[in-house]
Design an enzyme around this catalytic site. Structure first.
Site, PDB file in Angstrom:
ATOM      1  CD  GLU A  11     -57.454 -25.893   2.206  1.00  0.00           C
ATOM      2  OE1 GLU A  11     -57.518 -25.829   0.984  1.00  0.00           O
ATOM      3  OE2 GLU A  11     -58.358 -26.397   2.908  1.00  0.00           O
ATOM      4  CD  GLU A  16     -59.691 -21.337  -3.087  1.00  0.00           C
ATOM      5  OE1 GLU A  16     -59.997 -22.404  -2.537  1.00  0.00           O
ATOM      6  OE2 GLU A  16     -59.745 -20.235  -2.510  1.00  0.00           O
TER       7      GLU A  16
END
Length: 89
Positions: A11, A16
């Site tokens: 991933e 984020e």
């Protein structure tokens, strides 16, 4: 972005924020054997270097307006990533 067989396929987090973070944190999550060089040429600050750790290998943005309210107040922005067999940029 995640691999076909997640989490085994890996991933990549381009944008984020966890909990009350005020700056963007990029992360790469992989199986054991992948690491981030602490001397990599980049504008962010290297955090974790073991990409198979719980947080993955991380780079924190150093600009105060890269995430959250400050990012929105600055008009937002665009994040881009180049993924090639020679590396991620």
């Amino acid at each position: 972005m995640k691999g076909i067989d997640w989490p085994k396929g890996g991933e990549i987090d381009i944008f984020e924020g966890v909990n009350k973070m005020t700056a963007n944190q990029m992360a790469l999550h992989t199986q054991p054997g992948c690491s981030l060089s602490s001397s990599a040429k980049q504008t962010g600050k290297v955090g974790e270097t073991d990409c198979s750790s719980g947080t993955g290998c991380t780079v924190s943005e150093t600009q105060a307006n890269s995430y959250g309210d400050a990012f929105a107040s600055a008009g937002g922005g665009v994040w881009a990533m180049q993924l090639e067999s020679s590396g991620i940029r």
